[in-house]
Design an enzyme around this catalytic site. Structure first.
Site, PDB file in Angstrom:
ATOM      1  N   GLU A 167       0.803  -1.224   0.000  1.00 23.42           N
ATOM      2  CA  GLU A 167       0.000   0.000   0.000  1.00 23.42           C
ATOM      3  C   GLU A 167       0.841   1.283   0.000  1.00 23.42           C
ATOM      4  OE1 GLU A 167      -3.283   0.002   2.750  1.00 23.42           O
ATOM      5  OE2 GLU A 167      -4.063  -1.876   1.981  1.00 23.42           O
ATOM      6  N   GLU A 375      -5.712  -8.688   0.550  1.00 26.03           N
ATOM      7  CA  GLU A 375      -6.390  -8.252   1.777  1.00 26.03           C
ATOM      8  C   GLU A 375      -7.833  -7.895   1.462  1.00 26.03           C
ATOM      9  OE1 GLU A 375      -4.546  -5.355   4.442  1.00 26.03           O
ATOM     10  OE2 GLU A 375      -2.558  -5.944   3.710  1.00 26.03           O
TER      11      GLU A 375
HETATM   12  C1  BGP Z   1      -4.299  -2.519   5.366  1.00 26.68           C
HETATM   13  C2  BGP Z   1      -2.910  -2.825   5.847  1.00 26.68           C
HETATM   14  C3  BGP Z   1      -2.851  -3.871   6.908  1.00 26.68           C
HETATM   15  C4  BGP Z   1      -4.018  -3.901   7.866  1.00 26.68           C
HETATM   16  C5  BGP Z   1      -5.344  -3.549   7.235  1.00 26.68           C
HETATM   17  C6  BGP Z   1      -6.455  -3.247   8.215  1.00 26.68           C
HETATM   18  O1  BGP Z   1      -4.327  -1.268   4.791  1.00 26.68           O
HETATM   19  O2  BGP Z   1      -2.138  -3.290   4.770  1.00 26.68           O
HETATM   20  O3  BGP Z   1      -1.605  -3.772   7.533  1.00 26.68           O
HETATM   21  O4  BGP Z   1      -3.763  -3.318   9.054  1.00 26.68           O
HETATM   22  O5  BGP Z   1      -5.257  -2.459   6.363  1.00 26.68           O
HETATM   23  O6  BGP Z   1      -6.333  -1.936   8.685  1.00 26.68           O
HETATM   24  P1  BGP Z   1      -6.508  -1.560  10.199  1.00 26.68           P
HETATM   25  O7  BGP Z   1      -5.561  -2.438  10.932  1.00 26.68           O
HETATM   26  O8  BGP Z   1      -6.155  -0.125  10.331  1.00 26.68           O
HETATM   27  O9  BGP Z   1      -7.909  -1.831  10.516  1.00 26.68           O
END
Ligand code: BGP
Length: 489
Positions: A167, A375
Site C-alpha cells: 500500500e 487483503e
Molecule cells: C491494510 C494494511 C494492513 C491492515 C489492514 C487493516 O491497509 O495493509 O496492515 O492493518 O489495512 O487496517 P486496520 O488495521 O487499520 O484496521
C-alpha cells in the site's frame, strides 16, 4: 451481467489469508531483531497494545500453520521483517532471522501451502531511518535493493510469489498515520519526492526478483478503494475521478505503464511540486515489468464536488465508535461522503462487497494483468464468549459476499488467482491494537493483558474451511435464494 450458474473458481485458485510481520510476530527484541520505526509508532497508540507481543506468531508459527492446513489453505501471504533479517548498518545477515523464515516457509510448503511474501509492510528498521532519513533520502534505494536481494537469494528457491511494497499509495495519502511523514517539513510537497524514491525501490525489487528467482513473479500491493460519484451531477463525476487519481491511479498507472501519467505531471506543475526525478530514474522504472497486481480491497468511498470555501483534512476513526470518521473536503480536488446505501463497520469503513467486483473489473479493464486478493476483511470488537467460542456472523457475511463477488468478477472475464483475506489469526490493527480484530482464529490476548495467547477457531474458520475445500462451491447458505437476491439487488 446476470449469470445462470453460480461462479466457479479455477482449480488451482489460491485460498488463504494474510498478515504482516510487525502486526503478527511479536518477539521484537528477540534473536537479534533490531527496532523498527513502526515499533515506536505503535508504542504511541496507547491505550492499544504495541507490537512487542502481538499474536506471538514468532513462537506459535507451527501451531498457526497446522491450523491453516486444517482449514484447507493453499496459500498464505505474509511479510518479512527487514530488521530481523538485517539488524544493523553493517548489513550482516542475522542467522536467527533467516532460520525463523526458513522454518516458516518450510512448514508452509510441507503443509501444501504456497507462500506469498511481501518485502515491505511498513516496518522500516530504525538503523535505515537514521542512516537514510527514512524514505527521504535516495540512499535508501541501495539499502532496499540489498535487502531484497538477500530475501530472493535466501528464499527464492522455494518462494515464487513476491510483493514489493504494501500500500504505497496509502502510505503517501496517510503519511502521518503510517509514520512516513516523520522528519518532513512540507509534507504536501515532500511526499512526491518520497513517493518517487519508493517507486525506485519498487523497481529495484522487481528487477532483482526477475534476475535472482527462477520462475519468480512479483507485483505491487495497492490499497484499492474505488470511488463512486455521489450523484450523476457531472461535477461529482469529475471529483470522483480526481479522488481516484489522487488516491490510487497515480500509483497503479506508474506500476503498469512505468511512467507518470499526464494527470500526475499536471498536478505537480499546478502545485509547484518537484518530485526530484533524476537522469536514469525513468529508465530504471521502465525495466520493472510487473507480473500481476496484488489487490487489498476492503471498502469503497463516495466522491463529490468539494466546497471550495474551506479545507477539511481526513479524520480517521481511532476509537471504534461509529460516526467518528471525518470526511475530507479538498478544495479544487474532491470531497468524500458517507454512502447511505451500505452499512459501515464500527470504524466507519463501508461494507460493500460489490466494490470487490467493481475493483477487479476496473483494474482488469485498465491494466489487463492477473490479480490476487491480498487483503479484505471485517474488523470488529470481539472476545471469547461464555461458551468459549466466537460467533462472528458479521465476518462470515462479509467474507461470503466479498468472495462471491470475486467469483462474479471471474465470470465477468477477470483473471484472479487467489483470495487471501486479512487476517488468519487476530493480530494488531495498524492503529487500534487488539481492539479491532480481523482473524478467522481468535488469539487470547487484549490490549492491556497479554493473557495466554491461546488460539480458538472462530465460526468464520469453519465456514471458510468448507468454502475452500469445495473450491468455492459450499457457501454455507442456500445459494439459489442468495443468488436471486444478488441478481435482484
Ligand atoms: C491494510 C494494511 C494492513 C491492515 C489492514 C487493516 O491497509 O495493509 O496492515 O492493518 O489495512 O487496517 P486496520 O488495521 O487499520 O484496521
Amino acid at each position: 451481467m446476470k449469470y445462470k450458474e453460480l461462479p466457479t473458481f479455477p482449480k488451482d485458485f489460491f485460498w488463504g489469508a494474510s498478515s504482516a510481520a510487525w502486526q503478527v510476530e511479536g518477539a521484537t527484541k528477540e534473536d537479534g531483531r533490531s527496532p523498527a520505526i513502526i515499533d515506536l509508532n505503535s508504542q504511541t497508540k496507547k491505550p492499544y497494545a504495541d507490537n512487542s507481543v502481538a499474536a506471538d506468531h514468532y513462537h506459535h508459527y507451527k501451531e498457526d500453520v497446522a491450523l491453516m492446513k486444517e482449514c484447507g489453505f493453499t496459500s498464505y501471504r505474509f511479510s518479512l521483517s527487514w530488521s530481523r533479517l538485517i539488524p544493523a548498518e553493517d548489513r550482516k545477515i542475522n542467522p536467527k532471522g533467516l532460520e525463523f523464515y526458513n522454518n516458516l516457509i518450510n512448514e508452509l510448503i510441507a503443509a501444501g501451502i504456497t507462500p506469498i511474501i511481501t518485502l515491505y509492510h511498513y516496518d522500516m528498521p530504525c538503523w535505515v531511518d537514521e542512516k537514510c532519513g527514512g524514505w527521504r533520502n535516495r540512499s535508501i534505494i541501495e539499502e532496499f535493493d540489498y535487502y531484497c536481494r538477500v530475501c530472493f537469494e535466501n528464499f527464492g528457491d522455494r518462494v515464487k510469489y513476491w510483493l514489493s511494497i504494501n500500500e504505497q499509495n496509502m502510505q503517501i495519502v496517510y503519511g502521518d498515520w503510517l509514520g512516513v511523514s516523520k522528519g518532513c517539513t512540507d509534507w504536501f510537497k515532500d511526499k512526491w519526492k518520497i513517493n518517487h524514491i519508493m517507486n525506485l525501490c519498487h523497481a529495484k525489487a522487481v528487477i532483482a526478483c526477475h534476475e535472482l528467482v527462477e520462475g519468480g513473479k512479483i507485483g505491487p500491493v495497492p490499497g484499492y478503494v474505488p470511488i463512486y460519484p455521489e450523484t450523476c451531477k457531472p461535477e461529482d463525476q469529475i471529483a470522483a475521478m480526481n479522488a481516484e487519481e489522487l488516491t490510487q491511479k497515480i500509483w497503479d498507472d506508474l506500476y503498469v505503464f512505468r511512467e507518470y501519467n499526464s494527470f500526475t505531471k499536471n498536478y505537480w506543475k499546478e502545485h509547484d511540486i518537484d518530485p526530484d526525478i533524476r537522469p536514469g530514474d525513468m529508465e530504471l522504472i521502465e525495466q520493472a515489468k510487473i507480473d500481476f497486481i496484488a489487490v487489498n480491497c476492503y471498502r469503497s468511498d463516495v466522491g463529490k464536488a468539494p466546497d471550495n470555501s474551506y479545507k477539511q483534512e481526513i479524520g480517521l476513526n481511532k476509537t471504534g465508535k461509529k460516526g467518528e470518521f471525518v470526511y475530507p473536503n479538498l478544495p479544487g480536488e474532491y470531497a468524500l461522503a458517507r454512502n447511505p446505501f451500505v452499512e459501515v463497520t464500527d470504524w466507519d469503513w463501508h461494507i460493500d462487497a460489490t466494490c470487490m467486483r467493481y475493483s477487479l473489473r476496473y483494474l482488469w479493464d485498465h491494466y489487463h494483468l492477473p490479480m490476487v486478493i491480498t487483503e479484505a476483511g471485517f474488523g470488529g470488537h470481539e472476545d471469547l464468549g461464555e461458551d468459549g467460542k466466537i460467533h462472528d456472523e458479521e465476518r462470515i457475511n462479509y467474507l461470503r459476499e466479498y468472495a462471491f463477488n470475486i467469483g462474479l468478477a471471474i465470470q465477468d472475464g477477470v483473471e484472479v488467482f487467489g483470495f487471501n483475506p486479512w487476517s488468519f489469526t487476530d493480530l494488531l490493527s495498524t492503529g487500534n491494537g487488539m481492539a479491532k480484530r480481523y482473524g478467522l482464529v481468535f488469539v487470547n490476548t487484549t490490549d492491556d493483558d497479554a493473557r495466554d495467547l491461546t488460539r480458538h477457531k472462530k465460526d468464520s474458520f469453519t465456514w471458510y474451511s468448507k468454502l475452500i475445500k469445495s473450491n468455492g462451491k459450499d457457501w454455507g447458505t442456500d445459494m439459489t435464494a442468495w443468488q436471486d437476491f444478488q441478481k435482484n439487488k
